[in-house]
Design a protein around this motif. Structure first.
Motif, PDB file in Angstrom:
ATOM      1  N   ARG A 142       0.833  -1.204   0.000  1.00  0.00           N
ATOM      2  CA  ARG A 142       0.000   0.000   0.000  1.00  0.00           C
ATOM      3  C   ARG A 142       0.870   1.259   0.000  1.00  0.00           C
ATOM      4  O   ARG A 142       1.903   1.314   0.678  1.00  0.00           O
ATOM      5  CB  ARG A 142      -0.908  -0.011   1.236  1.00  0.00           C
ATOM      6  N   THR A 156       1.433   5.044   1.129  1.00  0.00           N
ATOM      7  CA  THR A 156       0.985   5.832   2.278  1.00  0.00           C
ATOM      8  C   THR A 156       1.272   7.323   2.139  1.00  0.00           C
ATOM      9  O   THR A 156       0.995   8.088   3.054  1.00  0.00           O
ATOM     10  CB  THR A 156       1.649   5.317   3.573  1.00  0.00           C
ATOM     11  N   ASP A 167     -12.427  -0.887  -5.342  1.00  0.00           N
ATOM     12  CA  ASP A 167     -12.094  -0.007  -4.214  1.00  0.00           C
ATOM     13  C   ASP A 167     -10.797  -0.436  -3.533  1.00  0.00           C
ATOM     14  O   ASP A 167     -10.007   0.409  -3.104  1.00  0.00           O
ATOM     15  CB  ASP A 167     -13.228  -0.009  -3.192  1.00  0.00           C
ATOM     16  N   GLU A 168     -10.589  -1.738  -3.427  1.00  0.00           N
ATOM     17  CA  GLU A 168      -9.385  -2.243  -2.750  1.00  0.00           C
ATOM     18  C   GLU A 168      -8.119  -1.729  -3.436  1.00  0.00           C
ATOM     19  O   GLU A 168      -7.166  -1.307  -2.777  1.00  0.00           O
ATOM     20  CB  GLU A 168      -9.398  -3.767  -2.749  1.00  0.00           C
ATOM     21  N   LEU A 199      -7.862   0.991  -5.397  1.00  0.00           N
ATOM     22  CA  LEU A 199      -7.772   2.440  -5.261  1.00  0.00           C
ATOM     23  C   LEU A 199      -7.355   2.849  -3.853  1.00  0.00           C
ATOM     24  O   LEU A 199      -6.631   3.837  -3.677  1.00  0.00           O
ATOM     25  CB  LEU A 199      -9.116   3.085  -5.623  1.00  0.00           C
ATOM     26  N   LEU A 200      -7.785   2.096  -2.858  1.00  0.00           N
ATOM     27  CA  LEU A 200      -7.375   2.393  -1.486  1.00  0.00           C
ATOM     28  C   LEU A 200      -5.886   2.117  -1.293  1.00  0.00           C
ATOM     29  O   LEU A 200      -5.210   2.839  -0.557  1.00  0.00           O
ATOM     30  CB  LEU A 200      -8.202   1.576  -0.496  1.00  0.00           C
ATOM     31  N   LYS A 201      -5.370   1.071  -1.946  1.00  0.00           N
ATOM     32  CA  LYS A 201      -3.937   0.799  -1.885  1.00  0.00           C
ATOM     33  C   LYS A 201      -3.145   1.961  -2.489  1.00  0.00           C
ATOM     34  O   LYS A 201      -2.037   2.264  -2.048  1.00  0.00           O
ATOM     35  CB  LYS A 201      -3.607  -0.488  -2.639  1.00  0.00           C
ATOM     36  N   ASN A 210      -4.110   4.984  -2.319  1.00  0.00           N
ATOM     37  CA  ASN A 210      -4.411   6.146  -1.471  1.00  0.00           C
ATOM     38  C   ASN A 210      -4.969   7.314  -2.299  1.00  0.00           C
ATOM     39  O   ASN A 210      -4.502   8.449  -2.189  1.00  0.00           O
ATOM     40  CB  ASN A 210      -3.158   6.594  -0.710  1.00  0.00           C
ATOM     41  N   LEU A 235      -7.617   8.825  -1.906  1.00  0.00           N
ATOM     42  CA  LEU A 235      -8.305   9.809  -1.063  1.00  0.00           C
ATOM     43  C   LEU A 235      -7.421  11.020  -0.773  1.00  0.00           C
ATOM     44  O   LEU A 235      -7.935  12.102  -0.480  1.00  0.00           O
ATOM     45  CB  LEU A 235      -8.745   9.160   0.250  1.00  0.00           C
ATOM     46  N   GLU A 236      -6.108  10.843  -0.846  1.00  0.00           N
ATOM     47  CA  GLU A 236      -5.189  11.941  -0.568  1.00  0.00           C
ATOM     48  C   GLU A 236      -4.298  12.257  -1.764  1.00  0.00           C
ATOM     49  O   GLU A 236      -3.243  12.868  -1.614  1.00  0.00           O
ATOM     50  CB  GLU A 236      -4.332  11.601   0.650  1.00  0.00           C
ATOM     51  N   MET A 290     -15.020   7.545  -5.262  1.00  0.00           N
ATOM     52  CA  MET A 290     -14.251   7.463  -4.022  1.00  0.00           C
ATOM     53  C   MET A 290     -13.742   8.831  -3.579  1.00  0.00           C
ATOM     54  O   MET A 290     -13.702   9.122  -2.379  1.00  0.00           O
ATOM     55  CB  MET A 290     -13.078   6.500  -4.203  1.00  0.00           C
ATOM     56  N   ASN A 291     -13.357   9.674  -4.529  1.00  0.00           N
ATOM     57  CA  ASN A 291     -12.842  11.001  -4.199  1.00  0.00           C
ATOM     58  C   ASN A 291     -13.382  12.007  -5.216  1.00  0.00           C
ATOM     59  O   ASN A 291     -12.759  12.253  -6.247  1.00  0.00           O
ATOM     60  CB  ASN A 291     -11.315  11.008  -4.210  1.00  0.00           C
TER      61      ASN A 291
END
Length: 331
Positions: free
Chosen positions: A111, A113, A169-170, A172-174, A176, A178-179, A210-211
């Motif tokens: 992931r 960060t 989603d998994e 896209l979350l990896k 990140n 959202l930021e 998601m964002n």
């Protein structure tokens, strides 16, 4: 009261190198304290006993502290039998964890960060060129590459690889998202134009879902899907079918090696297009007057953006209004 294996289950859920580390520490602390109690003359403090235990189970054996009694030597033998195997297992597990982490990174399973990065969807020649340009213009900008076809990371500086389908989603979350600062969606080169555009729009919907505030640039190959990309929330639509055809036709009409001129459009060459708001001092002036003023600042006025309408190289008498934006070519 019914028995439960809750404690054992929780213990086994810990990574093996954590569990072995705890066992080794307990062996060292317990036997270090016991030897200092059994032979206080040879081991005056508990720290001396712990130091001896560490040196002994690690098979270093400095010989600065040695048990003198039969009881002390018996304790030493028990510690060696109990601890040496765990110490060996500890180093093996740490090495295995490091190798596993390295493989996970190469295989795109780690992931990301960081923050304020650019998410790049799809790996192809266009993506490679964009990475090179961005590294020249913004060398410290982090790029997160999402691609399902790559087997391992391309190993490029400041490029973090995530393997997976960008509609999930998994994945896209990896990355990140959202930021993230922005996302660039390139067309899938393994599909026909219609399917590639539908895939790009689906990725765009996933990103915006998601964002919603993520700035998204999407490449579209067909005219039919342009409106759908706009409805899906694309902030910028790159109609590569038009850009390519226009450049090819311009080269044909000029017949004088315009390709070398096109290469100067690359931001990595030091030149770039910018859209800037009109300064109050320029309101009411003509295109000709504003062009002269910008030339003194080493910028070339290309056109005017007025709302959704863009005017490239308008008449010299064209008047600049308050809500206009200037399209300039600068370095």
């Amino acid at each position: 009261m019914a028995r439960t294996n809750r404690t054992i289950v929780q213990w086994l859920r810990w990574p093996i190198h954590y569990r072995i580390t705890i066992i080794v520490l307990l062996i060292v602390l317990v036997f270090g304290e016991i030897i200092s109690l059994v032979e206080p003359d040879e081991f005056p403090t508990i720290f001396d006993g712990i130091w001896w235990a560490v040196v002994t189970v690690s098979t270093v054996g400095f010989g600065d502290y040695v048990p003198q009694t039969y009881v002390g030597r018996g304790i030493a033998m028990l510690m060696i039998l109990a601890g040496a195997s765990f110490v060996t297992a500890y180093f093996a597990s740490v090495s295995t964890a490091a190798i596993k982490r390295q493989h996970s990174y190469l295989e795109g399973r780690v992931r990301f960060t960081g923050k304020n990065h650019v998410v790049l969807i799809g790996w192809n020649e266009k993506a490679k060129e964009m990475v090179k340009s961005l590294q020249t213009v913004k060398p410290f900008k982090q790029i997160v590459l999402i691609d399902e076809s790559l087997n391992e990371s391309p190993l490029i500086e400041n490029v973090h690889f995530i393997k997976g389908n960008p509609i999930y989603d998994e994945t896209l979350l990896k990355a990140n998202v959202l930021e993230a600062d922005a996302a660039i969606i390139t067309s899938d080169q393994h599909k026909n134009e219609q399917d590639a555009d539908m895939g790009s729009i689906l990725v765009l919907l996933s990103l915006k879902g998601m964002n919603p505030h993520l700035y998204c640039v999407v490449e579209i190959l067909t005219e039919q899907q342009t409106n759908n990309a706009s409805r899906a929330g694309a902030d910028e639509i790159i109609k590569s079918y038009k850009l390519t055809s226009h450049l090819i036709m311009s080269s044909y009409l000029a017949k004088n090696d315009l390709s070398s001129f096109y290469s100067e459009f690359n931001p990595a060459s030091g030149n770039s297009f910018k859209i800037v708001p009109v300064d109050e001092m320029l309101i009411g002036k003509t295109f000709k007057e504003v062009s002269h003023e910008l030339l003194e600042k080493e910028s070339i006025l290309i056109g005017i953006k007025r709302g959704d309408e863009t005017k490239v190289n308008p008449p010299l008498s064209f008047s600049i209004q308050q809500d206009d934006c200037l399209i300039v070519f600068t370095h």
